[in-house]
Design an enzyme around this catalytic site. Structure first.
Site, PDB file in Angstrom:
ATOM      1  N   ASN A  88      13.939   8.999 -16.378  1.00  0.00           N
ATOM      2  CA  ASN A  88      13.123   9.676 -15.349  1.00  0.00           C
ATOM      3  C   ASN A  88      11.713  10.146 -15.819  1.00  0.00           C
ATOM      4  OD1 ASN A  88      13.284  12.099 -13.199  1.00  0.00           O
ATOM      5  ND2 ASN A  88      12.888  13.229 -15.558  1.00  0.00           N
ATOM      6  N   TYR A 153      -0.437   5.080 -11.370  1.00  0.00           N
ATOM      7  CA  TYR A 153       0.760   5.438 -11.056  1.00  0.00           C
ATOM      8  C   TYR A 153       1.677   4.605 -10.222  1.00  0.00           C
ATOM      9  CZ  TYR A 153       4.273   9.210 -10.087  1.00  0.00           C
ATOM     10  OH  TYR A 153       5.512   9.783  -9.761  1.00  0.00           O
ATOM     11  N   SER A 154       1.094   4.128  -9.344  1.00  0.00           N
ATOM     12  CA  SER A 154       1.728   3.180  -8.321  1.00  0.00           C
ATOM     13  C   SER A 154       2.012   2.130  -8.917  1.00  0.00           C
ATOM     14  CB  SER A 154       0.881   2.987  -6.851  1.00  0.00           C
ATOM     15  OG  SER A 154       0.600   4.276  -6.254  1.00  0.00           O
ATOM     16  N   ALA A 155       1.283   1.389  -9.709  1.00  0.00           N
ATOM     17  CA  ALA A 155       1.387   0.238 -10.450  1.00  0.00           C
ATOM     18  C   ALA A 155       2.576   0.318 -11.344  1.00  0.00           C
ATOM     19  CB  ALA A 155       0.223  -0.170 -11.086  1.00  0.00           C
TER      20      ALA A 155
END
Ligand code: NAP
Length: 242
Positions: A88, A153-155
């Site tokens: 997480n 972050y998306s990568a």
């Protein structure tokens, strides 16, 4: 007395990880939770878990650090192997790509994505040896559909989805179930500064999510005995991505 089942929550001291830890403790798991530097939050979460009657151990280290990860969890996993592993921990360092510094790129990739390798390097073999278990990886809607200002972050979060799918193909026959939960915008410290008025119109449910709403899905994936869900990405996003 120790419970029969153990869940390891990477980044379990605050926000979504804390809610997952508490939910799994209520489901009868002992909890190992890891965190980076906020000792007070970890201690508070540990107390809350223990008040449910479950045992809790905390581990403080940087998941981006290969050696520190091995030192922190290597010995522990020789004594007890987690039944469930929840990956997480994650960070965001938002910026438009045109302005993004190498440090912003590297810090997000090394925590969110390389951290996954570091954790798996220590835990996967012992979990495979048990021939049972559940791995749940927390990605993000940003990893599914992309988000401006979050190329790093998306990568990293899309990378986790690819990693989970490949891992699911590798370990399914060992009765190790691997799935991804992809939250949308959840009310935690990470999202405190976001402009609500701009984001809410994009969410069909018309509100941000709560950490407990992510935790309940993770709890299902960790506790349901009749489970044929494997290698899947489950969105918890109020309809933000449909
Ligand atoms: P958070 O409140 O900032 O908590 C992050 C947790 O990860 C804390 O326990 C933190 O430990 C730990 N952590 C961070 N960097 C670490 C590192 N380098 N080494 C070890 N532990 C580290 O975050 P959150 O909002 O609950 O998000 C949890 C996860 O859900 C993240 O992966 C995030 O990307 C993802 N997610 C969040 C949202 C959202 O809207 N909140 C949406 C989609 C996905 P310390 O307390 O010691 O710093």
């Amino acid at each position: 007395m120790a419970n029969q089942k153990l869940a390891l929550i990477i980044g379990g001291s605050r926000g979504i990880g804390k809610a997952i830890a508490l939910r799994l403790a209520k489901s009868g798991f002992d909890i190992w939770l890891t965190y980076h530097s906020n000792h007070a939050a970890a201690e508070e979460t540990k107390k809350a878990i223990e008040s449910t009657g479950s045992q809790c151990s905390t581990f403080c280290f940087d998941i981006a650090d290969f050696t520190a990860t091995k030192e922190a969890l290597g010995k522990a996993s020789e004594t007890r192997v987690p039944d469930c592993l929840i990956y997480n921990a994650g960070v965001a360092r938002d910026n438009l790509m045109v302005w993004m510094s190498k440090e912003e790129w590297d810090s997000v990739i090394s925590t969110n994505l390389n951290g996954f390798y570091n954790i798996m390097h220590v835990l996967l073999f012992p979990m495979l040896r048990e021939k049972r278990g559940r791995i749940v990886i927390i990605s993000s809607t940003s990893g599914q559909i992309g988000q401006a200002g979050q190329v790093n972050y998306s990568a990293s979060k899309a990378g986790l989805i690819g990693a989970a799918r490949a891992l699911a193909r590798e370990v399914g026959k060992k009765n190790l179930l691997v799935n991804v939960v992809a939250p949308g915008v959840i009310e935690t410290e990470m999202t405190k500064g976001l402009p609500k008025e701009k984001i809410l119109p994009l969410i069909p449910l018309g509100r941000f999510g709560q950490a407990e709403e992510v935790a309940s899905v993770v709890n299902f994936l960790c506790t349901e005995e009749n489970l044929y869900i494997h290698g899947q990405v489950i969105g918890v996003n109020g309809g933000l991505a449909i």
